[in-house]
Design a protein around this motif. Structure first.
Motif, PDB file in Angstrom:
ATOM      1  N   GLN A  39       0.689  -1.230   0.059  1.00 51.45           N
ATOM      2  CA  GLN A  39       0.032  -0.086  -0.116  1.00 51.45           C
ATOM      3  C   GLN A  39       0.917   1.322  -0.069  1.00 51.45           C
ATOM      4  O   GLN A  39       0.626   2.390  -0.738  1.00 51.45           O
ATOM      5  CB  GLN A  39      -1.008   0.073   1.310  1.00 51.45           C
ATOM      6  N   GLN A  40       1.674   1.173   0.661  1.00 54.45           N
ATOM      7  CA  GLN A  40       2.960   2.351   0.801  1.00 54.45           C
ATOM      8  C   GLN A  40       3.473   2.688  -0.451  1.00 54.45           C
ATOM      9  O   GLN A  40       3.618   3.741  -0.987  1.00 54.45           O
ATOM     10  CB  GLN A  40       3.906   1.999   1.917  1.00 54.45           C
ATOM     11  N   VAL A  41       4.096   1.466  -1.210  1.00 51.63           N
ATOM     12  CA  VAL A  41       4.608   1.635  -2.538  1.00 51.63           C
ATOM     13  C   VAL A  41       3.681   2.312  -3.486  1.00 51.63           C
ATOM     14  O   VAL A  41       4.007   3.258  -4.296  1.00 51.63           O
ATOM     15  CB  VAL A  41       5.152   0.360  -2.884  1.00 51.63           C
ATOM     16  N   ALA A  42       2.305   1.791  -3.173  1.00 51.10           N
ATOM     17  CA  ALA A  42       1.228   2.468  -4.410  1.00 51.10           C
ATOM     18  C   ALA A  42       0.945   3.868  -3.887  1.00 51.10           C
ATOM     19  O   ALA A  42       0.888   4.607  -4.856  1.00 51.10           O
ATOM     20  CB  ALA A  42      -0.081   1.529  -4.021  1.00 51.10           C
ATOM     21  N   GLN A  43       1.075   4.264  -2.668  1.00 49.04           N
ATOM     22  CA  GLN A  43       0.934   5.479  -2.572  1.00 49.04           C
ATOM     23  C   GLN A  43       1.928   6.435  -2.858  1.00 49.04           C
ATOM     24  O   GLN A  43       1.744   7.564  -3.234  1.00 49.04           O
ATOM     25  CB  GLN A  43       0.882   5.690  -0.839  1.00 49.04           C
ATOM     26  N   TRP A  44       3.193   5.898  -2.670  1.00 46.98           N
ATOM     27  CA  TRP A  44       4.411   6.713  -3.250  1.00 46.98           C
ATOM     28  C   TRP A  44       4.164   6.723  -4.880  1.00 46.98           C
ATOM     29  O   TRP A  44       4.659   7.854  -5.477  1.00 46.98           O
ATOM     30  CB  TRP A  44       5.566   6.026  -3.023  1.00 46.98           C
ATOM     31  N   ARG A  45       3.544   6.029  -5.505  1.00 55.20           N
ATOM     32  CA  ARG A  45       3.379   6.143  -6.703  1.00 55.20           C
ATOM     33  C   ARG A  45       2.574   7.137  -7.024  1.00 55.20           C
ATOM     34  O   ARG A  45       2.736   7.842  -8.003  1.00 55.20           O
ATOM     35  CB  ARG A  45       2.805   4.678  -7.526  1.00 55.20           C
ATOM     36  N   ASP A  46       1.233   7.069  -6.618  1.00 55.30           N
ATOM     37  CA  ASP A  46       0.061   8.109  -6.622  1.00 55.30           C
ATOM     38  C   ASP A  46       0.702   9.515  -6.411  1.00 55.30           C
ATOM     39  O   ASP A  46       0.322  10.562  -7.136  1.00 55.30           O
ATOM     40  CB  ASP A  46      -0.872   7.893  -5.721  1.00 55.30           C
ATOM     41  N   ASP A  47       1.767   9.587  -5.247  1.00 54.05           N
ATOM     42  CA  ASP A  47       2.327  10.958  -5.127  1.00 54.05           C
ATOM     43  C   ASP A  47       3.458  11.306  -6.042  1.00 54.05           C
ATOM     44  O   ASP A  47       4.111  12.503  -5.867  1.00 54.05           O
ATOM     45  CB  ASP A  47       2.964  10.713  -3.599  1.00 54.05           C
ATOM     46  N   GLY A  48       3.738  10.410  -6.883  1.00 52.91           N
ATOM     47  CA  GLY A  48       4.838  10.811  -7.798  1.00 52.91           C
ATOM     48  C   GLY A  48       6.152  10.638  -7.399  1.00 52.91           C
ATOM     49  O   GLY A  48       7.165  10.990  -8.003  1.00 52.91           O
ATOM     50  N   LYS A  49       6.393   9.962  -6.391  1.00 46.30           N
ATOM     51  CA  LYS A  49       7.730   9.590  -5.755  1.00 46.30           C
ATOM     52  C   LYS A  49       8.251   8.221  -6.489  1.00 46.30           C
ATOM     53  O   LYS A  49       9.635   8.005  -6.249  1.00 46.30           O
ATOM     54  CB  LYS A  49       7.534   9.394  -3.979  1.00 46.30           C
ATOM     55  N   LEU A  50       7.874   7.296  -7.032  1.00 42.42           N
ATOM     56  CA  LEU A  50       8.200   6.383  -7.589  1.00 42.42           C
ATOM     57  C   LEU A  50       8.536   6.630  -9.205  1.00 42.42           C
ATOM     58  O   LEU A  50       8.452   5.443  -9.962  1.00 42.42           O
ATOM     59  CB  LEU A  50       7.132   5.037  -7.392  1.00 42.42           C
ATOM     60  N   SER A  51       9.145   7.760  -9.455  1.00 44.03           N
ATOM     61  CA  SER A  51       9.272   8.119 -10.818  1.00 44.03           C
ATOM     62  C   SER A  51      10.347   7.234 -11.423  1.00 44.03           C
ATOM     63  O   SER A  51      10.174   7.234 -12.589  1.00 44.03           O
ATOM     64  CB  SER A  51       9.598   9.552 -10.723  1.00 44.03           C
ATOM     65  N   PHE A  52      11.247   6.472 -10.571  1.00 39.66           N
ATOM     66  CA  PHE A  52      12.165   5.671 -11.361  1.00 39.66           C
ATOM     67  C   PHE A  52      11.587   4.620 -12.239  1.00 39.66           C
ATOM     68  O   PHE A  52      12.165   4.274 -13.212  1.00 39.66           O
ATOM     69  CB  PHE A  52      13.034   5.222 -10.550  1.00 39.66           C
ATOM     70  N   ALA A  53      10.270   4.252 -11.955  1.00 42.96           N
ATOM     71  CA  ALA A  53       9.796   3.332 -12.416  1.00 42.96           C
ATOM     72  C   ALA A  53       9.041   3.639 -13.675  1.00 42.96           C
ATOM     73  O   ALA A  53       8.731   2.957 -14.633  1.00 42.96           O
ATOM     74  CB  ALA A  53       8.531   2.530 -11.506  1.00 42.96           C
ATOM     75  N   LYS A  54       8.952   4.867 -14.104  1.00 39.03           N
ATOM     76  CA  LYS A  54       8.436   5.739 -15.247  1.00 39.03           C
ATOM     77  C   LYS A  54       9.480   5.422 -16.417  1.00 39.03           C
ATOM     78  O   LYS A  54       9.311   5.640 -17.576  1.00 39.03           O
ATOM     79  CB  LYS A  54       7.917   6.928 -14.984  1.00 39.03           C
ATOM     80  N   LEU A  55      10.724   5.562 -15.880  1.00 37.31           N
ATOM     81  CA  LEU A  55      11.721   5.865 -16.931  1.00 37.31           C
ATOM     82  C   LEU A  55      12.236   4.868 -18.059  1.00 37.31           C
ATOM     83  O   LEU A  55      12.186   5.182 -19.159  1.00 37.31           O
ATOM     84  CB  LEU A  55      13.345   5.917 -16.030  1.00 37.31           C
ATOM     85  N   PRO A  56      11.742   3.615 -17.818  1.00 35.18           N
ATOM     86  CA  PRO A  56      11.975   2.616 -18.846  1.00 35.18           C
ATOM     87  C   PRO A  56      10.708   2.917 -19.850  1.00 35.18           C
ATOM     88  O   PRO A  56      11.075   2.275 -20.945  1.00 35.18           O
ATOM     89  CB  PRO A  56      11.831   1.178 -18.207  1.00 35.18           C
ATOM     90  N   ASN A  57       9.755   3.599 -19.667  1.00 37.65           N
ATOM     91  CA  ASN A  57       8.885   3.865 -20.500  1.00 37.65           C
ATOM     92  C   ASN A  57       8.821   5.125 -21.321  1.00 37.65           C
ATOM     93  O   ASN A  57       7.878   5.596 -21.907  1.00 37.65           O
ATOM     94  CB  ASN A  57       7.590   3.443 -20.068  1.00 37.65           C
ATOM     95  N   ASP A  58       9.948   5.888 -20.856  1.00 38.80           N
ATOM     96  CA  ASP A  58       9.808   7.373 -21.119  1.00 38.80           C
ATOM     97  C   ASP A  58      10.377   7.587 -22.591  1.00 38.80           C
ATOM     98  O   ASP A  58      11.543   7.810 -22.772  1.00 38.80           O
ATOM     99  CB  ASP A  58      10.526   8.210 -20.197  1.00 38.80           C
ATOM    100  N   ARG A  59       9.819   7.931 -23.570  1.00 40.98           N
ATOM    101  CA  ARG A  59      10.013   7.822 -25.045  1.00 40.98           C
ATOM    102  C   ARG A  59      10.656   9.248 -25.214  1.00 40.98           C
ATOM    103  O   ARG A  59      11.519   9.117 -26.031  1.00 40.98           O
ATOM    104  CB  ARG A  59       8.782   7.526 -25.934  1.00 40.98           C
TER     105      ARG A  59
END
Ligand code: PA5
Length: 457
Positions: A39-59
């Motif tokens: 739940q905490q990780v999901a919260q971080w994702r919603d808060d924009g803190k898990l941004s490293f996980a967006k990098l592999p898809n950043d065209r």
């Protein structure tokens, strides 16, 4: 090996099979803490803190990186990357592990402000054939700025303003910070250091991708590997999510059996910089004074790293017989993509068995023997196996550890994305060197030096 992907094997970290390991019932019964952590990780994702996980898809960032590589490749033969900590370690590990030999561009790294190393490098390179990449998220890091000022002087003196501007690429915050302002003012080319990604999580942004791609690393395959690991880590079931499992075993080894020193033992020289990157990731993400709710807890796991067979003749003694405070992770590569065979030597009958044996097999036998030596005395270890050391496998490995650091942060209830201790150190450094506005920090240092009656001279 199942469809050629990274394998995480935790069987030697679990008791009763290995008595000093994590009790099996505690591992199986992790449900509650894990639910909270997911739940905490999901919260971080919603808060924009898990941004490293967006990098592999950043065209967009990928395209920006590739364009820049295209622009410099034909013009320059060498690249000097200037940055420190998270602004350097990621690129260095990619170049060391993956760059073809010879590399498309030879890449050098400047991080420590050691006058001897830096002076030697700047004296050795051919500035005509070299482009510089200054990497700093904040754009205000002391060491990086000091290096930048030296190279700016050198390049301006030799090539004038225009030639200098052609030879410097700045990777920094896209719209703020001193380095960003300098780049605008002096017409330097820039790459984006994403605002919402911290240094130690930035390797799959242009901070890591540009030097790697310039060296000839297949960054598409690297990002593919990261995406593949992201998919594997998208389940909320600890036992089938590699990052959650890796983090959970470390967490329980600490909480249940007091194993707070985490040794990453890589059996590949090319992965040595990966282990340095890991040390930063683990130490900075989990070493925290405060919990998420503000309680003083002084949390942390102590990462150590070592490489290869040489440690069977060194550190292994401590691991087997020293304090029972360590959890060892072996990092094994099955195919080193290099072959060297021991020749038959009839005149050395004691070593007849070596004849025809590949060095990769000798290395793996050494790794297995270290693993078994630990198991024999009931000490736990984990094993991560890469079928081959290529860009895709590296992508998997990187995302595995980034995600594990985030999940471990959630288990411990600390923020894995900040680094207040590092920031404090930076301010003290500025104070010591007389930067305006940082006088109180200089004063603190002066006072701490005053009481010197314990100093032998
Ligand atoms: O991971 C971190 O946050 C640090 O290691 C930073 O990367 C390091 O201090 C360099 O900071 P900057 O990129 O702002 O120059």
């Amino acid at each position: 090996m199942a469809d050629n992907r990274l394998v995480l094997d935790i069987q030697r970290s679990v008791a009763p099979r290995v008595p000093g390991g994590v009790p099996e019932d505690r591992l199986v019964g992790m449900a509650q803490a894990a639910t909270r952590a997911f739940q905490q990780v999901a919260q971080w994702r919603d808060d924009g803190k898990l941004s490293f996980a967006k990098l592999p898809n950043d065209r967009v960032l990928l395209e920006q990186t590739q364009q820049m590589v295209k622009a410099v490749r034909g013009q320059f033969r060498e690249l000097v990357v200037v940055g420190i900590g998270g602004a350097s370690l990621g690129a260095r590990m990619l170049c060391t592990a993956l760059a073809p030999k010879p590399a498309a561009m030879k890449v050098h790294f400047v991080d420590n402000v050691d006058p001897r190393t830096v002076g030697e490098l700047f004296g050795r390179i051919d500035p005509m054939a070299t482009v510089f990449n200054v990497v700093s998220k904040s754009g205000s890091t002391l060491e990086t700025t000091a290096h930048f000022l030296v190279l700016r002087d050198l390049l301006r003196g030799r090539f004038g303003k225009k030639g200098y501007a052609e030879r410097v690429i700045v990777t920094t915050d896209p719209d703020s910070g001193p380095l960003h302002a300098i780049a605008e003012r002096e017409g330097l080319r820039t790459l984006t250091f994403p605002k919402d990604v911290g240094g130690r999580f930035s390797v799959l942004s242009p901070a890591g991708l540009f030097p790697a791609a310039a060296a000839g690393v297949d960054i598409n395959a690297l990002l593919d590997g990261a995406r593949a690991m992201m998919d594997r880590c998208s389940t909320d079931t600890v036992l089938s999510n590699p990052a959650a499992l890796l983090a959970t075993v470390h967490y329980l080894a600490d909480r249940e059996v007091n194993r707070r020193v985490n040794v990453l033992w890589s059996y590949s020289d090319a992965l040595r910089p990966f282990t340095e990157w890991y040390i930063q990731l683990w130490a900075q993400s989990l070493g925290k004074r405060l919990s998420l709710n503000g309680t003083e807890i002084h949390n942390g796991l102590t990462p150590l790293a070592c490489t290869g067979a040489q440690e069977q003749h060194g550190l292994l003694q401590l691991l087997v017989e020293g304090p029972e405070d360590k959890l060892v992770t072996f990092l094994s590569v099955l195919d080193h993509q290099a072959h060297l065979e021991a020749p038959p030597a009839q005149d050395v009958p004691e070593f007849g068995f070596l004849g025809g044996m590949d060095f990769g097999a000798v290395l793996e036998a050494g790794r297995r023997s270290s693993e078994l030596a630990l198991q024999e005395v009931g000490r736990p270890s984990l094993r991560i196996t890469l079928p081959v050391l290529n860009a895709r496998a590296m992508g998997e490995l990187i995302h595995l550890y980034e995600h594990a650091a985030a999940f471990a942060g959630a288990l411990y209830g600390v923020d894995p994305f900040d680094q207040p201790g590092v920031e404090e150190g930076k301010k003290i450094g500025f104070g010591l060197m007389g930067r305006k506005g940082f006088e109180p920090f200089a004063e603190k240092v002066r006072q701490s030096d005053q009481n010197s009656r314990w100093r032998l001279t």
